[in-house]
Design an enzyme around this catalytic site. Structure first.
Site, PDB file in Angstrom:
ATOM      1  N   GLY A  27       0.848  -1.367  -0.079  1.00  0.00           N
ATOM      2  CA  GLY A  27       0.079   0.032  -0.037  1.00  0.00           C
ATOM      3  C   GLY A  27       0.985   1.487   0.051  1.00  0.00           C
ATOM      4  O   GLY A  27       0.710   2.186   0.649  1.00  0.00           O
ATOM      5  N   ALA A  28       2.025   1.251  -0.805  1.00  0.00           N
ATOM      6  CA  ALA A  28       2.920   2.293  -0.689  1.00  0.00           C
ATOM      7  C   ALA A  28       2.603   3.603  -1.546  1.00  0.00           C
ATOM      8  O   ALA A  28       3.204   4.598  -1.978  1.00  0.00           O
ATOM      9  CB  ALA A  28       4.321   1.992  -1.068  1.00  0.00           C
ATOM     10  N   ASN A  29       1.361   3.470  -2.310  1.00  0.00           N
ATOM     11  CA  ASN A  29       1.127   4.705  -3.262  1.00  0.00           C
ATOM     12  C   ASN A  29       0.353   5.723  -2.587  1.00  0.00           C
ATOM     13  O   ASN A  29       0.049   6.592  -2.853  1.00  0.00           O
ATOM     14  CB  ASN A  29       0.196   4.152  -4.362  1.00  0.00           C
ATOM     15  N   GLY A  31      -0.951   7.852   1.625  1.00  0.00           N
ATOM     16  CA  GLY A  31      -0.792   7.933   3.119  1.00  0.00           C
ATOM     17  C   GLY A  31       0.440   7.417   3.632  1.00  0.00           C
ATOM     18  O   GLY A  31       1.351   7.925   3.208  1.00  0.00           O
ATOM     19  N   GLY A  33       1.972   4.688   4.082  1.00  0.00           N
ATOM     20  CA  GLY A  33       2.695   3.733   3.231  1.00  0.00           C
ATOM     21  C   GLY A  33       3.683   4.458   2.379  1.00  0.00           C
ATOM     22  O   GLY A  33       5.094   4.372   2.353  1.00  0.00           O
ATOM     23  N   SER A 154      -3.711  -1.206  14.266  1.00  0.00           N
ATOM     24  CA  SER A 154      -4.608  -0.011  14.615  1.00  0.00           C
ATOM     25  C   SER A 154      -4.936  -0.081  15.917  1.00  0.00           C
ATOM     26  O   SER A 154      -5.020  -1.350  16.712  1.00  0.00           O
ATOM     27  CB  SER A 154      -5.773   0.039  13.854  1.00  0.00           C
ATOM     28  N   TYR A 185     -13.305  -4.730  10.871  1.00  0.00           N
ATOM     29  CA  TYR A 185     -11.963  -4.002  10.743  1.00  0.00           C
ATOM     30  C   TYR A 185     -11.005  -4.364  12.177  1.00  0.00           C
ATOM     31  O   TYR A 185      -9.896  -4.763  12.102  1.00  0.00           O
ATOM     32  CB  TYR A 185     -12.276  -2.608  10.780  1.00  0.00           C
TER      33      TYR A 185
HETATM   34  N1  LIG Z   1      -5.298   6.691   8.913  1.00  0.00           N
HETATM   35  C1  LIG Z   1      -5.593   6.219  10.103  1.00  0.00           C
HETATM   36  O1  LIG Z   1      -5.870   6.981  10.931  1.00  0.00           O
HETATM   37  C2  LIG Z   1      -4.933   4.790  10.573  1.00  0.00           C
HETATM   38  C3  LIG Z   1      -5.208   4.348  11.950  1.00  0.00           C
HETATM   39  C4  LIG Z   1      -4.895   3.163  12.085  1.00  0.00           C
HETATM   40  C5  LIG Z   1      -4.501   2.350  11.407  1.00  0.00           C
HETATM   41  N2  LIG Z   1      -4.353   2.780  10.111  1.00  0.00           N
HETATM   42  C6  LIG Z   1      -3.819   1.542   9.402  1.00  0.00           C
HETATM   43  O2  LIG Z   1      -2.436   2.361   8.539  1.00  0.00           O
HETATM   44  C7  LIG Z   1      -2.470   1.379   7.292  1.00  0.00           C
HETATM   45  C8  LIG Z   1      -2.016   2.796   6.191  1.00  0.00           C
HETATM   46  O3  LIG Z   1      -3.514   3.370   5.809  1.00  0.00           O
HETATM   47  P1  LIG Z   1      -3.406   4.913   5.445  1.00  0.00           P
HETATM   48  O4  LIG Z   1      -4.147   5.495   6.695  1.00  0.00           O
HETATM   49  O5  LIG Z   1      -1.946   5.167   4.918  1.00  0.00           O
HETATM   50  O6  LIG Z   1      -4.597   4.621   4.547  1.00  0.00           O
HETATM   51  P2  LIG Z   1      -4.438   4.755   2.691  1.00  0.00           P
HETATM   52  O7  LIG Z   1      -3.973   6.115   2.366  1.00  0.00           O
HETATM   53  O8  LIG Z   1      -6.052   4.700   2.472  1.00  0.00           O
HETATM   54  O9  LIG Z   1      -3.600   3.824   2.213  1.00  0.00           O
HETATM   55  C9  LIG Z   1      -4.115   2.409   2.232  1.00  0.00           C
HETATM   56  C10 LIG Z   1      -3.304   1.717   1.246  1.00  0.00           C
HETATM   57  O10 LIG Z   1      -3.751   0.238   1.073  1.00  0.00           O
HETATM   58  C11 LIG Z   1      -3.997   0.052  -0.149  1.00  0.00           C
HETATM   59  N3  LIG Z   1      -4.508  -1.173  -0.431  1.00  0.00           N
HETATM   60  C12 LIG Z   1      -6.000  -1.382  -0.015  1.00  0.00           C
HETATM   61  N4  LIG Z   1      -6.756  -2.334  -0.533  1.00  0.00           N
HETATM   62  C13 LIG Z   1      -5.469  -2.991  -0.884  1.00  0.00           C
HETATM   63  C14 LIG Z   1      -5.429  -4.374  -1.518  1.00  0.00           C
HETATM   64  N5  LIG Z   1      -6.491  -5.170  -1.744  1.00  0.00           N
HETATM   65  N6  LIG Z   1      -4.026  -4.809  -2.088  1.00  0.00           N
HETATM   66  C15 LIG Z   1      -3.342  -3.975  -2.045  1.00  0.00           C
HETATM   67  N7  LIG Z   1      -3.373  -2.799  -1.415  1.00  0.00           N
HETATM   68  C16 LIG Z   1      -4.508  -2.329  -0.954  1.00  0.00           C
HETATM   69  C17 LIG Z   1      -4.323   1.333  -0.785  1.00  0.00           C
HETATM   70  O11 LIG Z   1      -4.390   1.153  -2.255  1.00  0.00           O
HETATM   71  P3  LIG Z   1      -5.549   2.045  -3.231  1.00  0.00           P
HETATM   72  O12 LIG Z   1      -4.873   3.586  -3.315  1.00  0.00           O
HETATM   73  O13 LIG Z   1      -5.467   1.356  -4.410  1.00  0.00           O
HETATM   74  O14 LIG Z   1      -6.669   2.034  -2.540  1.00  0.00           O
HETATM   75  C18 LIG Z   1      -3.415   2.240  -0.233  1.00  0.00           C
HETATM   76  O15 LIG Z   1      -2.269   2.144  -0.780  1.00  0.00           O
HETATM   77  C19 LIG Z   1      -3.597   0.736   6.976  1.00  0.00           C
HETATM   78  O16 LIG Z   1      -3.297  -0.817   7.445  1.00  0.00           O
HETATM   79  C20 LIG Z   1      -4.575   1.303   8.154  1.00  0.00           C
HETATM   80  O17 LIG Z   1      -5.553   0.376   8.459  1.00  0.00           O
HETATM   81  C21 LIG Z   1      -4.500   3.958   9.597  1.00  0.00           C
END
Ligand SMILES: NC(=O)c1ccc[n+]([C@@H]2O[C@H](COP(=O)([O-])OP(=O)(O)OC[C@H]3O[C@@H](n4cnc5c(N)ncnc54)[C@H](OP(=O)(O)O)[C@@H]3O)[C@@H](O)[C@H]2O)c1
Length: 324
Positions: A27-29, A31, A33, A154, A185
């Site tokens: 998920g490096a594209n 947030g 990641g 999380s 989740y």
């Molecule tokens: N944001 C928060 O407040 C928060 C809090 C607690 C934990 N987290 C955790 O932190 C991690 C990063 O999340 P983020 O906040 O940076 O969110 P994000 O910007 O939505 O990033 C999520 C990434 O996961 C990818 N992804 C989703 N479904 C996938 C699949 N089937 N196969 C491969 N990649 C997939 C997305 O790709 P697409 O762009 O193609 O959708 C995107 O690159 C997640 O595991 C999330 O649960 C986040």
């Protein structure tokens, strides 16, 4: 009410030379990641961005400012065990070392649905896809140990104020329970915490360390799965930039816990532990500052027998052992 302090890596850690090292960030594209990948490349590493949309990954990586390392994007859809297998084969054909695997990709609160293999979507993508990916890369991680695995979990692995998250071994994939997107989740993220602690134990003596973490409340695209497109646009354009006083973090701040787990010299002394950024969402006030590491407030996260049973069940579900 004063917000807890954001935990940040020491500047020396973020200046450490990572030349020659290879990392995978799922998920490096976007947030946290993307910020993790960019920082590792900045420090000289080679990063493989494992993305379900390769073009989005390449566009995002094209924006890296003056990197001293290198980066490439490989296709990975965690909602397809076949895609996970193809990714692992492609990666291992090309690279003979893996210094760190950041299991970062994730989905949150999506409507009821299943992955290609019939698993509830969040359990399938957040947990089982990463479980299989990690298993398939273990030999490569061991080959050039010391190396590390980080499961980005999380605060939600604790559950909600009303309901502590549990693992339902008899119905991991929500076939016989009424679907609840938030609890699904939470359960997928609890599974990631249990996976890290149990795998750390299994790998003792190999030089591979395994951690789980909470990255903080990051201003990212994660909430998109929980709302219609118009609401997500309002969130992104109007509310997201104004949410900092509530305790939300930038993507770079959200990458800190993962970077700490991947790079800090002391982290392997806490093999299997949970590292948390601060969170106003911990039910008990004393947990809110987070900690690197900290003890999970969810009692189920400390159940070693459950962790072992979950591991064995997961091996079956991803087809690495028979159902017999
Ligand atoms: N944001 C928060 O407040 C928060 C809090 C607690 C934990 N987290 C955790 O932190 C991690 C990063 O999340 P983020 O906040 O940076 O969110 P994000 O910007 O939505 O990033 C999520 C990434 O996961 C990818 N992804 C989703 N479904 C996938 C699949 N089937 N196969 C491969 N990649 C997939 C997305 O790709 P697409 O762009 O193609 O959708 C995107 O690159 C997640 O595991 C999330 O649960 C986040």
């Amino acid at each position: 009410m004063a917000l807890p302090k954001t935990l940040m890596c020491e500047p020396e850690l973020l200046a450490k030379d990572l030349s020659g090292r290879v990392y995978i960030v799922t998920g490096a594209n976007s947030g946290a990641g993307l910020a993790t990948a960019e920082q590792l490349v900045k420090q000289g590493a080679h990063v493989v961005g494992a993305c379900r949309r390769v073009d989005a990954g390449e566009d995002a990586f094209a924006g890296f400012g003056s990197p001293s390392g290198t980066a490439e994007v490989m296709k990975l859809d965690l909602g397809s065990l076949a895609s996970v297998r193809t990714f692992a084969e492609t990666f291992t054909a090309k690279h003979d070392r893996l210094d760190g695997l950041a299991n970062n990709a994730g989905l949150m609160g999506v409507p009821e649905g299943t992955t290609e293999d019939g698993f509830e979507t969040q359990l399938g993508v957040n947990y089982l896809g990463h479980f299989l990916l990690t298993e398939l890369l273990l030999d490569t991680l061991k080959a050039r140990a010391p190396s590390r695995v980080v499961n980005v979990s999380s605060v939600a692995h604790v559950g909600t104020r009303r309901q502590v998250a549990e693992i339902h071994l008899d119905d991991l994939t929500w076939e016989s329970r009424e679907y609840n997107g938030i609890m699904a989740y939470s359960e997928s993220k609890l599974a990631m915490v249990l996976h890290a602690s149990h795998l750390a134990k299994r790998l003792e003596g190999t030089g591979v360390s395994v951690f789980s973490n909470h990255p903080g409340w990051v201003r990212s695209n994660l909430a998109a799965g929980m709302m219609p497109g118009w609401a997500n646009r309002i969130w992104n354009i109007i509310l997201r930039p104004l949410s900092r006083p509530l305790g939300t973090l930038s993507a770079f701040e959200g990458a800190q816990s993962t970077l700490h787990c991947l790079l800090d010299d002391d982290a392997p002394n806490h093999n299997g532990a949970y590292f948390s950024q601060n969170s106003v969402l911990y039910p008990n006030r004393e947990n809110r500052p987070g900690g690197w590491p900290m003890s999970s407030p969810n009692p189920h996260a400390h159940d070693e027998e459950l962790a072992e049973q979950l591991y064995d069940r997961s091996l079956q579900l991803v087809g690495l052992t028979s159902d017999a």
